[in-house]
Write an enzyme that holds these catalytic residues in place. Structure first.
Site, short mmCIF file in Angstrom:
data_model
loop_
_atom_site.label_atom_id
_atom_site.label_comp_id
_atom_site.label_asym_id
_atom_site.label_seq_id
_atom_site.Cartn_x
_atom_site.Cartn_y
_atom_site.Cartn_z
N TYR A 177 15.16 -2.68 -3.78
CA TYR A 177 15.30 -1.84 -3.57
C TYR A 177 16.55 -0.85 -4.63
O TYR A 177 17.27 0.28 -4.45
CB TYR A 177 17.08 -1.91 -2.19
CG TYR A 177 16.11 -2.17 -0.97
CD1 TYR A 177 15.83 -1.42 -0.14
CD2 TYR A 177 16.81 -3.81 -0.62
CE1 TYR A 177 14.75 -1.77 0.97
CE2 TYR A 177 15.99 -4.00 0.69
CZ TYR A 177 15.32 -2.59 1.37
OH TYR A 177 14.40 -2.86 2.57
N PHE B 251 24.50 -6.29 9.54
CA PHE B 251 23.73 -5.01 10.52
C PHE B 251 22.21 -5.24 9.49
O PHE B 251 21.95 -6.07 9.07
CB PHE B 251 24.29 -4.18 10.10
CG PHE B 251 24.13 -3.60 9.10
CD1 PHE B 251 23.04 -2.49 8.72
CD2 PHE B 251 25.09 -4.12 7.84
CE1 PHE B 251 22.90 -2.19 6.79
CE2 PHE B 251 25.24 -3.75 6.56
CZ PHE B 251 24.72 -1.96 6.07
N ARG C 28 1.00 -1.25 0.05
CA ARG C 28 -0.30 0.18 -0.05
C ARG C 28 0.85 1.13 0.01
O ARG C 28 0.92 2.30 0.39
CB ARG C 28 -1.51 -0.04 1.05
CG ARG C 28 -2.25 -1.08 1.36
CD ARG C 28 -2.63 -1.45 2.71
NE ARG C 28 -3.56 -0.17 3.45
CZ ARG C 28 -4.05 -0.05 4.09
NH1 ARG C 28 -4.37 -0.91 5.01
NH2 ARG C 28 -4.01 1.24 5.18
C1 LIG Z 1 9.65 -5.51 1.99
C2 LIG Z 1 8.70 -4.86 2.62
C3 LIG Z 1 9.20 -3.90 3.39
C4 LIG Z 1 7.60 -3.95 1.17
O1 LIG Z 1 6.81 -2.62 2.17
P1 LIG Z 1 5.10 -2.27 1.67
O2 LIG Z 1 4.96 -1.75 2.57
O3 LIG Z 1 4.72 -3.22 0.98
O4 LIG Z 1 6.31 -2.07 0.31
P2 LIG Z 1 5.58 -0.90 -0.84
O5 LIG Z 1 4.42 -0.82 -1.05
O6 LIG Z 1 6.10 0.54 -0.43
O7 LIG Z 1 6.50 -1.17 -2.36
C5 LIG Z 1 7.81 -0.15 -2.92
C6 LIG Z 1 7.29 -0.13 -4.07
O8 LIG Z 1 8.77 -1.61 -4.11
C7 LIG Z 1 7.72 -2.92 -4.56
N1 LIG Z 1 7.96 -3.92 -3.90
C8 LIG Z 1 8.43 -4.13 -2.05
N2 LIG Z 1 8.72 -5.29 -1.89
C9 LIG Z 1 8.46 -6.09 -2.59
C10 LIG Z 1 8.97 -6.84 -2.95
N3 LIG Z 1 9.49 -8.11 -1.96
N4 LIG Z 1 9.54 -7.70 -3.73
C11 LIG Z 1 8.94 -7.47 -5.64
N5 LIG Z 1 8.94 -5.55 -5.33
C12 LIG Z 1 8.80 -5.43 -4.00
C13 LIG Z 1 6.59 -3.21 -4.29
O9 LIG Z 1 5.53 -3.53 -6.17
C14 LIG Z 1 6.72 -1.09 -4.97
O10 LIG Z 1 7.14 -0.42 -6.42
P3 LIG Z 1 6.64 0.43 -6.70
O11 LIG Z 1 6.76 1.65 -5.58
O12 LIG Z 1 8.29 0.59 -7.49
O13 LIG Z 1 5.13 0.44 -8.04
C15 LIG Z 1 7.59 -5.79 3.10
O14 LIG Z 1 6.35 -6.65 2.10
C16 LIG Z 1 8.08 -6.26 4.40
O15 LIG Z 1 8.11 -6.10 5.34
N6 LIG Z 1 8.62 -7.81 4.25
C17 LIG Z 1 9.04 -8.90 5.30
C18 LIG Z 1 10.02 -8.37 5.70
C19 LIG Z 1 11.33 -8.07 4.79
O16 LIG Z 1 12.14 -8.17 4.04
N7 LIG Z 1 12.10 -6.45 4.93
C20 LIG Z 1 13.09 -5.88 3.83
C21 LIG Z 1 14.20 -5.85 4.92
S1 LIG Z 1 16.10 -5.75 3.61
#
Ligand SMILES: CC(C)(COP(=O)(O)OP(=O)(O)OC[C@H]1O[C@@H](n2cnc3c(N)ncnc32)[C@H](O)[C@@H]1OP(=O)(O)O)[C@@H](O)C(=O)NCCC(=O)NCCS
Length: 403
Positions: A128, A403, A96
């Site tokens: 990222y 980290f 979202r």
């Molecule tokens: C990864 C995480 C933080 C993403 O949070 P989110 O609020 O769903 O992400 P957003 O909705 O803000 O998405 C931002 C962008 O990243 C993309 N994105 C987010 N997670 C993604 C994933 N796992 N794979 C591919 N794309 C992803 C979205 O499609 C979106 O793309 P756009 O803005 O270019 O259209 C969440 O899924 C999570 O907490 N995962 C488990 C813990 C984790 O893996 N944390 C990362 C640690 S490094």
């Protein structure tokens, strides 16, 4: 200041009172229950004012922590860097735009600190790039059948390794690590709280293996654990730090002298010379190749002028940065290892996005490979060859600690 992303979600700085909810969200996201040692480490390293949270009502549904770091770049300069960790969004609130909103806020703050670099490690490689981050160090997981690891006579003999108990290791390792990280691109300054956690060696961080064993050398150290795998006795290397070739060979020779061990598993840089020291090149088997440190360059001229280069160069690079709009076109001139980098109106000879410059920066990736993948453009192939030649490094980039 707090920002609302939609009608329900607020993005704001955390307060002391948010800690329990922050901890709960992190453990839900990463699937573990923190021990009291974990909690002590976290509370020592991070302050609530460094944490951005997304809240819905009284729930914390998103979180990201920003903290101070220092990273060595090619040539040995240490650059002030902001680290990002604990990035997590509740499974109830995925996709979202919460991560994006938290990152916009975090990066505006990071820009205001003037730090030229931001670093993180990525749980998923698809997240990222869009924020300007690229994988900047590469590591290989290796396994060695120790019983057949015979060293070639030309391999440095190495001496000076001592079996060291944990108490003594705690007095020796931090200084050795610090000498190593100052000459190793990608390595970070390591806070004392991390060392305290390492030597406390909590049992729930051992994955069923033994407590840590230590070997030390005046210029390096190894920490490792024993475990069983069926009838095999396995050693997992937790850390292998060698400042020079003698320490490297001496420590590996000693590890391979653990007579009752069948297999040794470790992580190393693809250029580590162990394979070439052994009579059987194939006895070191790579089981996985992965990214470790991810970097984002915040300030292109400051970052490019901070590192050293191995050849002269005159080029014009265009760096695209749709996330923060901090790219541009720059005249890059390198003489005797030092760069000057200035904005220019000249036509670009090489064009790449910010995440790719960040991947190339420490020397772990080459522009020509990205060009072959269609992700870097150049006015002529020679431009890329000259660029890669100049961006070469004399010491492989390695992340210092997780980290
Ligand atoms: C990864 C995480 C933080 C993403 O949070 P989110 O609020 O769903 O992400 P957003 O909705 O803000 O998405 C931002 C962008 O990243 C993309 N994105 C987010 N997670 C993604 C994933 N796992 N794979 C591919 N794309 C992803 C979205 O499609 C979106 O793309 P756009 O803005 O270019 O259209 C969440 O899924 C999570 O907490 N995962 C488990 C813990 C984790 O893996 N944390 C990362 C640690 S490094």
């Amino acid at each position: 200041m707090s920002v609302s992303t939609d009608n329900q979600i607020t993005i704001r700085t955390a307060t002391e009172a948010d800690w329990p909810a922050i901890q709960l969200l992190d453990s839900t996201g990463f699937g573990f229950h923190p021990s009291s040692a974990d909690k002590t480490l976290t509370r020592t390293l991070y302050r609530p004012e460094d944490i951005v949270v997304a809240t819905e009502g009284d729930q914390v549904v998103g979180l990201a922590i920003e903290f101070d770091m220092e990273i060595t770049v090619p040539g040995g300069n240490q650059l002030p860097t902001r680290g990002i960790t604990w990035v997590s969004v509740a499974p109830t609130h995925r996709r979202r735009g919460i991560l994006r909103s938290m990152f916009v806020r975090l990066h505006h703050h990071i820009a205001s600190t003037g730090a030229p670099l931001v670093a993180l490690t990525a749980s998923d490689a698809r997240i990222y790039n869009r924020f300007g981050y690229g994988p900047a160090t590469v590591s290989e997981s290796i396994t060695i059948d120790r019983r057949f690891a015979d060293f070639r006579p030309q391999a440095p003999t190495g001496s000076g390794v001592r079996i060291t108990d944990a108490q003594t290791a705690a007095t020796l390792l931090p200084a050795i690590y610090d000498r190593w990280r100052l000459v190793t691109p990608g390595a970070q300054r390591r806070p004392q709280a991390h060392w305290d956690f390492t030597f406390a060696d909590p049992s729930d961080h051992r994955a069923g293996a033994s407590g840590l064993f230590f070997l030390t050398h005046p210029d390096g150290y190894v920490s490792y654990r024993h475990r069983s795998d069926g009838s095999d006795s396995v050693v997992d290397i937790a850390e292998f730090v060698a400042i020079n070739d003698d320490a490297y060979a001496a420590l590996w020779r000693t590890m391979c002298g653990l007579d009752l061990v069948t297999r040794i598993e470790a992580e190393q840089h693809p250029e580590d010379p162990l394979r070439l020291m052994l009579t059987d090149y194939r006895s070191v088997r790579t089981t996985r190749r992965s990214d470790r440190l991810w970097l984002r360059i915040m300030n292109v001229p400051a970052a490019l002028e901070a590192r050293e280069y191995v050849a002269d160069l005159d080029t014009v690079i265009k760096i695209e940065d749709p996330f923060l709009d901090s790219g541009g076109t720059f005249a890059l001139s390198i003489r005797s290892g030092k760069a000057t980098c200035r904005p220019t109106d000249a036509d670009a000879k090489i064009t790449m996005p910010s995440d790719i410059l960040s991947s190339i920066y420490l020397g772990s990736h080459q522009a020509r490979i990205f060009a072959a993948a269609g992700r870097v453009q150049a006015s002529a192939p020679q431009e890329i060859r000259d660029f890669d030649f100049a961006f070469g490094t004399t010491r492989p980039a390695v992340m210092g600690y997780g980290f």
